[in-house]
Design a protein around this motif. Structure first.
Motif, PDB file in Angstrom:
ATOM      1  N   GLU A  75       0.816  -1.214   0.000  1.00  0.00           N
ATOM      2  CA  GLU A  75       0.000   0.000   0.000  1.00  0.00           C
ATOM      3  C   GLU A  75       0.850   1.265   0.000  1.00  0.00           C
ATOM      4  N   SER A  76       1.904   1.310   0.792  1.00  0.00           N
ATOM      5  CA  SER A  76       2.728   2.521   0.879  1.00  0.00           C
ATOM      6  C   SER A  76       3.354   2.866  -0.468  1.00  0.00           C
ATOM      7  N   LEU A  77       3.701   1.844  -1.251  1.00  0.00           N
ATOM      8  CA  LEU A  77       4.267   2.088  -2.584  1.00  0.00           C
ATOM      9  C   LEU A  77       3.202   2.572  -3.553  1.00  0.00           C
ATOM     10  N   LEU A  78       2.028   1.973  -3.481  1.00  0.00           N
ATOM     11  CA  LEU A  78       0.953   2.375  -4.378  1.00  0.00           C
ATOM     12  C   LEU A  78       0.470   3.791  -4.092  1.00  0.00           C
ATOM     13  N   LEU A  79       0.525   4.200  -2.820  1.00  0.00           N
ATOM     14  CA  LEU A  79       0.056   5.532  -2.446  1.00  0.00           C
ATOM     15  C   LEU A  79       1.093   6.621  -2.704  1.00  0.00           C
ATOM     16  N   SER A  80       2.255   6.244  -3.215  1.00  0.00           N
ATOM     17  CA  SER A  80       3.274   7.245  -3.558  1.00  0.00           C
ATOM     18  C   SER A  80       3.755   7.004  -4.988  1.00  0.00           C
ATOM     19  N   PRO A  81       2.867   7.245  -5.966  1.00  0.00           N
ATOM     20  CA  PRO A  81       3.203   6.949  -7.363  1.00  0.00           C
ATOM     21  C   PRO A  81       4.266   7.890  -7.920  1.00  0.00           C
ATOM     22  N   SER A  82       4.894   7.462  -8.990  1.00  0.00           N
ATOM     23  CA  SER A  82       5.923   8.259  -9.655  1.00  0.00           C
ATOM     24  C   SER A  82       5.322   9.537 -10.240  1.00  0.00           C
ATOM     25  N   THR A  83       5.947  10.673  -9.948  1.00  0.00           N
ATOM     26  CA  THR A  83       5.474  11.960 -10.480  1.00  0.00           C
ATOM     27  C   THR A  83       5.528  11.961 -11.995  1.00  0.00           C
ATOM     28  N   GLU A  84       6.588  11.404 -12.555  1.00  0.00           N
ATOM     29  CA  GLU A  84       6.740  11.370 -14.014  1.00  0.00           C
ATOM     30  C   GLU A  84       5.651  10.513 -14.654  1.00  0.00           C
ATOM     31  N   GLU A  85       5.370   9.357 -14.044  1.00  0.00           N
ATOM     32  CA  GLU A  85       4.345   8.473 -14.594  1.00  0.00           C
ATOM     33  C   GLU A  85       2.965   9.112 -14.502  1.00  0.00           C
ATOM     34  N   LEU A  86       2.687   9.796 -13.406  1.00  0.00           N
ATOM     35  CA  LEU A  86       1.396  10.477 -13.263  1.00  0.00           C
ATOM     36  C   LEU A  86       1.230  11.561 -14.322  1.00  0.00           C
ATOM     37  N   ALA A  87       2.300  12.294 -14.592  1.00  0.00           N
ATOM     38  CA  ALA A  87       2.244  13.337 -15.609  1.00  0.00           C
ATOM     39  C   ALA A  87       1.977  12.737 -16.991  1.00  0.00           C
TER      40      ALA A  87
END
Length: 390
Positions: A75-87
């Protein structure tokens, strides 16, 4: 009883085949063993998914499942997604005409999409760890969308989501359809009427169903809906998300917004009418609705070659078998694969009034397929056997 491969004819993609209207009766007759007249097996949601308004983009669900498949299960990894990937994901969403529902770096944004993925039975949670279910694996491994750039949604992806949404949110979506077909054009109008209309739809299911389980589920859900403390506020979440799902699926003429006049596209209105008139849906209804839907959204140019049962079985086993030592798939998974990738074959069978499988054994060039039917299609399966070379 055995069907020889020579009898598995190719079906030409005839002009007008997509105009065939599939009813539940036709589905029951021609797809015996693969569907039944038993009611859809809803879980405790009773065919009405609770959803946050932010969870409106089906492509973001694909992205989340892709993250889990890549090993980001905690969960902790999923709740902190990559900024680049989100963009990159936001760019993909915006470039396809959608300006809302994007994932953000806020934990709540990801959590809402995790919740709906669980509700749709794509993910299962064990403590702080998320894993793909068989259904989630099916989407990624058999339907094969681009998890990083999900839009535009492919025809098979739309078909998969349509089938999954109706199987879990039937009454929620049919209520939206009723309001749209009755002339409610603005989201705010649908939100005002949603609770009352949803109670009417569930009431119809409770009173007309021959299944005591479905009737009981519907009555229990009606009690919880009547107890909504702020009906319009709660309905805003449900209506907004579900209208956007319909937009993602290409059913609406335009993307919902506060100032949009909404309407279903003309080519979808017949099956939508059938949907709203079906108070107690069965497996056969689900197949009929899905086939009528996907015949309108899957373009003719997607299908470059003629088709037959043997080639469809070969392809399905290529993508669906996960244990090479046991070549076995569920009949229901094979049927969904046909819906996603072999629509013309199914429509031609309907037009020619020919059963999907005419025998329990299908002899093909390299393999023999043996079908084992059970009382419920979900318990029926197909086994592939190798053929000895002469």
């Amino acid at each position: 009883m055995t069907t020889d491969s020579t009898s598995q004819k190719n079906f030409p993609l005839e002009t007008g085949v997509a105009s065939v209207n599939v009813t539940a009766r036709i589905a029951t007759e021609l797809f015996t063993g693969f569907v039944s007249q038993s009611p859809i097996w809803f879980d405790n949601n009773s065919g009405v998914l609770s959803v946050n308004t932010q969870s409106r983009r089906l492509g973001c669900i694909i992205y989340i499942l892709g993250q889990v498949a890549r090993g980001r299960k905690v969960e902790s990894l999923l709740l902190s997604p990559s900024t680049e990937e989100l963009a990159e994901l936001k760019k993909n969403i915006n470039s396809n005409g959608f300006d809302s529902g994007q994932l953000t770096s806020k934990a709540s944004s990801v959590k809402h999409y995790l919740d709906i993925a669980i509700a749709l039975h794509f993910l299962v949670r064990q403590g702080s760890v998320f894993n793909l279910t068989g259904r989630g694996l099916y989407l990624l491994q058999a339907v094969r969308p681009d998890a990083a750039h999900p839009y535009p949604l492919t025809g098979p992806s739309k078909t998969f989501f349509f089938h999954s949404l109706l199987a879990t949110d039937y009454f929620g979506l049919s209520t939206i359809a009723r309001l749209l077909l009755n002339g409610n054009r603005r989201p705010i109008s649908i939100q005002r009427e949603y609770q009352k209309e949803l109670l009417y739809v569930l009431g119809g299911a409770a009173s007309s169903s021959t299944s005591t389980r479905l009737a009981s589920l519907a009555k229990d859900r009606m009690i919880s809906i009547r107890n909504w403390k702020r009906p319009e506020s709660y309905a805003e979440h449900l209506v907004s998300a579900k209208l956007h799902w319909l937009a993602d699926l290409g059913i609406l003429e335009s993307v919902p917004s506060a100032n949009t006049n909404l309407a279903a596209k003309k080519e979808h209105r017949d099956w939508l009418e059938d949907l709203t008139n079906t108070t107690t849906p069965t497996d056969s209804h689900l197949l009929a609705f899905t086939l009528n839907y996907c015949s309108t959204i899957q373009k003719r140019e997607m299908f470059l070659t003629a088709d037959n049962i043997c080639s469809a079985l070969d392809e399905a086993f290529k993508w669906l078998v996960r244990e090479p030592t046991l070549a076995k798939i569920r009949c229901s998974d094979f049927l969904l694969f046909l819906l996603c990738f072999h629509t013309p074959l199914l429509l031609c069978l309907v037009k020619n009034k020919q059963k999907l499988i005419q025998a329990t054994t299908v002899e093909c060039h390299h393999h023999r397929y043996q079908i084992h039917f059970a009382s419920r299609p979900t318990q029926s399966f197909i086994i592939r056997h190798g053929k000895k070379s002469s």
